[in-house]
Design a protein around this motif. Sequence first.
Motif, PDB file in Angstrom:
ATOM      1  N   ALA A 454       5.968  -0.767  29.498  1.00  0.00           N
ATOM      2  CA  ALA A 454       5.756  -1.921  29.934  1.00  0.00           C
ATOM      3  C   ALA A 454       5.765  -3.264  28.716  1.00  0.00           C
ATOM      4  O   ALA A 454       6.157  -4.043  28.689  1.00  0.00           O
ATOM      5  CB  ALA A 454       4.205  -2.117  30.382  1.00  0.00           C
ATOM      6  N   TYR A 455       5.294  -2.498  27.661  1.00  0.00           N
ATOM      7  CA  TYR A 455       5.383  -3.633  26.224  1.00  0.00           C
ATOM      8  C   TYR A 455       6.008  -2.818  25.111  1.00  0.00           C
ATOM      9  O   TYR A 455       5.094  -1.714  24.720  1.00  0.00           O
ATOM     10  CB  TYR A 455       4.011  -4.103  25.921  1.00  0.00           C
ATOM     11  N   VAL A 456       6.809  -3.025  24.572  1.00  0.00           N
ATOM     12  CA  VAL A 456       7.530  -2.879  23.300  1.00  0.00           C
ATOM     13  C   VAL A 456       7.905  -4.066  22.658  1.00  0.00           C
ATOM     14  O   VAL A 456       8.665  -4.924  23.214  1.00  0.00           O
ATOM     15  CB  VAL A 456       8.900  -1.883  23.631  1.00  0.00           C
ATOM     16  N   PRO A 457       7.299  -4.330  21.423  1.00  0.00           N
ATOM     17  CA  PRO A 457       7.775  -5.332  20.506  1.00  0.00           C
ATOM     18  C   PRO A 457       9.203  -5.523  20.205  1.00  0.00           C
ATOM     19  O   PRO A 457       9.786  -4.476  19.931  1.00  0.00           O
ATOM     20  CB  PRO A 457       6.684  -5.127  19.317  1.00  0.00           C
ATOM     21  N   ASN A 458       9.591  -6.711  19.874  1.00  0.00           N
ATOM     22  CA  ASN A 458      10.979  -6.952  19.526  1.00  0.00           C
ATOM     23  C   ASN A 458      11.216  -6.421  18.052  1.00  0.00           C
ATOM     24  O   ASN A 458      10.014  -6.721  17.286  1.00  0.00           O
ATOM     25  CB  ASN A 458      11.231  -8.374  19.590  1.00  0.00           C
ATOM     26  N   PHE A 459      12.004  -5.808  17.852  1.00  0.00           N
ATOM     27  CA  PHE A 459      12.296  -5.424  16.542  1.00  0.00           C
ATOM     28  C   PHE A 459      12.280  -6.681  15.426  1.00  0.00           C
ATOM     29  O   PHE A 459      12.874  -7.491  15.679  1.00  0.00           O
ATOM     30  CB  PHE A 459      13.563  -4.690  16.188  1.00  0.00           C
ATOM     31  N   ARG A 460      11.620  -6.465  14.215  1.00  0.00           N
ATOM     32  CA  ARG A 460      11.740  -7.634  13.143  1.00  0.00           C
ATOM     33  C   ARG A 460      12.117  -6.931  11.902  1.00  0.00           C
ATOM     34  O   ARG A 460      11.693  -5.804  11.584  1.00  0.00           O
ATOM     35  CB  ARG A 460      10.119  -8.117  13.058  1.00  0.00           C
ATOM     36  N   MET A 461      12.920  -7.607  11.055  1.00  0.00           N
ATOM     37  CA  MET A 461      13.384  -7.285   9.955  1.00  0.00           C
ATOM     38  C   MET A 461      12.020  -7.322   8.884  1.00  0.00           C
ATOM     39  O   MET A 461      11.357  -8.516   9.101  1.00  0.00           O
ATOM     40  CB  MET A 461      14.359  -7.987   9.334  1.00  0.00           C
ATOM     41  N   PRO A 462      11.889  -6.347   7.942  1.00  0.00           N
ATOM     42  CA  PRO A 462      10.851  -6.279   7.132  1.00  0.00           C
ATOM     43  C   PRO A 462      11.028  -7.476   5.877  1.00  0.00           C
ATOM     44  O   PRO A 462      12.295  -7.960   5.888  1.00  0.00           O
ATOM     45  CB  PRO A 462      10.850  -5.253   6.386  1.00  0.00           C
ATOM     46  N   ALA A 463       9.767  -8.217   5.664  1.00  0.00           N
ATOM     47  CA  ALA A 463      10.029  -9.403   4.580  1.00  0.00           C
ATOM     48  C   ALA A 463      10.254  -8.825   2.949  1.00  0.00           C
ATOM     49  O   ALA A 463      10.830  -9.483   2.273  1.00  0.00           O
ATOM     50  CB  ALA A 463       8.869 -10.224   4.649  1.00  0.00           C
ATOM     51  N   GLN A 464       9.780  -7.660   3.123  1.00  0.00           N
ATOM     52  CA  GLN A 464      10.090  -6.983   1.670  1.00  0.00           C
ATOM     53  C   GLN A 464      10.975  -5.775   1.581  1.00  0.00           C
ATOM     54  O   GLN A 464      10.944  -5.081   2.780  1.00  0.00           O
ATOM     55  CB  GLN A 464       8.702  -6.518   1.121  1.00  0.00           C
ATOM     56  N   CYS A 465      11.958  -5.539   0.586  1.00  0.00           N
ATOM     57  CA  CYS A 465      12.622  -4.403   0.527  1.00  0.00           C
ATOM     58  C   CYS A 465      11.963  -3.267   0.667  1.00  0.00           C
ATOM     59  O   CYS A 465      10.942  -2.784  -0.050  1.00  0.00           O
ATOM     60  CB  CYS A 465      13.373  -4.247  -0.696  1.00  0.00           C
ATOM     61  N   PRO A 466      12.354  -2.177   1.520  1.00  0.00           N
ATOM     62  CA  PRO A 466      11.770  -0.985   1.760  1.00  0.00           C
ATOM     63  C   PRO A 466      11.799   0.116   0.602  1.00  0.00           C
ATOM     64  O   PRO A 466      11.015   0.799   0.348  1.00  0.00           O
ATOM     65  CB  PRO A 466      12.381  -0.234   2.973  1.00  0.00           C
ATOM     66  N   VAL A 467      12.555  -0.196  -0.378  1.00  0.00           N
ATOM     67  CA  VAL A 467      12.920   0.533  -1.540  1.00  0.00           C
ATOM     68  C   VAL A 467      12.308  -0.213  -2.833  1.00  0.00           C
ATOM     69  O   VAL A 467      11.431   0.579  -3.344  1.00  0.00           O
ATOM     70  CB  VAL A 467      14.402   0.625  -1.868  1.00  0.00           C
TER      71      VAL A 467
END
Length: 731
Positions: A454-467
């Motif tokens: 029923a509800y899956v949030p839209n994918f968002r790019m992170p604001a910070q580099c994961p590395v």
Amino acid sequence: MSNAVPTDYASARERVDALRRRLQHHAQQYHVLDAPEIPDAEYDRLYDELQALEQAHPEWVTADSPTQRVIGAVLDGLKPVRHAVAMLSIQAERDTSEASARRFDARVRKALAAAAASTPTAVSESTSASQSTSAAAAAAAAAPELASASASASPSAADAPLLAYSAELKFDGLAINLRYQHGRLVQAATRGDGETGEDVTHTISTIGDIPQRLRGAAASAAAVIEVRGEVFMRRDHFEQLNEQQRSKGGKTFVNPRNAAAGVVRQLDARIAAERPLSFFAYGLGDVQGWDPPPTHSGLLTALAAMGVPVNDERAVVLGADGLVAYHARIAARRDALPFDIDGVVYKLDSRALQLQLGFKSREPRWALAHKYPAQEQMTALNGIDIQLGRTGKLTPVAKLHPVFVGGTTVSNATLHNVFELRRKGVRVGDTVIVRRAGDVIPEVVGRVPGERPAYVPNFRMPAQCPVCGSAVLREKGGIDHRCTGGLFCATQRKQALLHFAGRRAMDIEGLGDKLVDQLVDSGLIRTLPELYTLGVAKLSALARMADKSAANLLTGLERSKQTTLGRFLYALGIRHVGETTAKDLARHFGSIDRLMDASADRLLAVRDVGPVVAQSIRAFFDQPHNREVMEQLRAAGITWPESDGSADKTDAAPRPLFGKIFVLTGTLPLLTRDEAKDLIEAAGGKVAGSVSKRTSYVVAGEEAGSKLDKARELGLPVLDEDGLRALLDAG
Ligand SMILES: [Zn+2]
């Protein structure tokens, strides 16, 4: 994914109806709209299930069942064409094991024996002869040279001489009928439903591979020769097309076949002309006034002599062992081929024997399509990770329920960028289609319509580099998100080092993937200049670093110090500054200091430097830490010959090939491709990847391929290595 076959009568009946509805829907999406929603492999599974149920209950078979007819309808706007000779399909064998090839050979032998026994005009052989002997005798009558070859090829089977088959690739494209009258192409049509196709002469005429006129007197004399074959898009052309679509945020194509079908059935020939297609012939339709050769392999050779493209991977093979070996050989080559194939095709080579065998429910008894594992499959999308590239680009990567696709098990696939991901509507929990073909990274090409939570949030790019945690930014108007950490970011550091050390950059021998990993992970290298402070002591601290490889690396580093400004600039890995741009910048400015201080306006004066490149170069040199890197590298002893002069002077150097576009094909006697490219560029010319009307010269060496054919067709000047040198010397 597979559904258990229902056992009770009522639910089996319901299942048949449901399967027919689904197959009809998907066939419409595939054949008419060129917009498939499920992979072919899934369609095949549904089809097989329906066929099994219909075999168990023949009373349910109806004429309009998807198992009983070729599906295909004429697209609005295209003119229907009634085929003079029906375009039938070949029986497909989806069991990819060698047993399929052996069963086919056995079936053909049996059917030939039956035909020989029942037809008085067939080859006279006593009725007491074994099945295989009479089949072989028939083969001998039709193609004596092959039958005698077979006898010596397999001494152990002396009582069962082998049948000769023509074996070919099964191209994954769109079947086309080309009608030539007195050697001139008058009409091109799609298969459609086999009886009636669509007139696509306008788009087919834009395909350079397809001759407008057949070569030779026999072709000109023939009232009609219909050539049948497959129109397809090469994988590199497909990747380019999708890359273009992606960069402007447009709709991408699911696979090369789908793209090819879309282009061929395009109403506007101008759009078709921009999207390169290729063609290989595999057979004949209507023929009047020409006597084709007695074997299928001979026919293909004759077509090639007329100028029709025929693939070189074809072979004449003997018996079941020959089929099996061919299937295995091509399977090993599949990823290296420049185009998609979904199997191989076997055809009884003798056309006389083909006639004896005839057809069974609209499929020839004498031919078989033997498939390979599908290149697209469905699977569950369990999550979306972020992967960081050398240039700092963040790519969403699908974490998949492992699935066997294109001959390997895949559990990660690229989703390219956040915009494409949203346009495809892909979300965690969906069933998605994964494609893996050739050396291309597996990708998610779409989602299968169906239920989702029923509800899956839209994918968002992170604001910070994961590395490294640096800010993530997107260029204005761009589609890619990037980490701004640069060398501070460990991932970019490793890849920046590898790029810096690359053969066409600083060319540091001995510095490969594994060593870079070790150097960065151990903390020995945090910046590029630190490379040149490495000594035996530091290197020997690394685990598993042999003295010899340490010495090799140090020699490699020492040698790399003598370089050129162009290589050095390219090695820095400035975004948008590729090899050619780096060389142009070096030639224009002559010194690194002049380049570092150049305003955006002065940068724009360099050939092929536009606002985006100029901005990227400025941004790079505006970073104080990048200027520091520059100083440290020079302090480490990296040098190159500086030219004193102003930009005008350097640009006034002789550039005899200025404005000329070259295409290289085949192997030259002395120069490598890279060397030829360097020479051409140094003289002001450009090297392009494909032949077009804008190409100035094609330089062809040994084993030049379709590029040479295309050049001849377009009437372009073709040079050999001596010709190229003469042109270079002319300046
Ligand atoms: Zn980072």
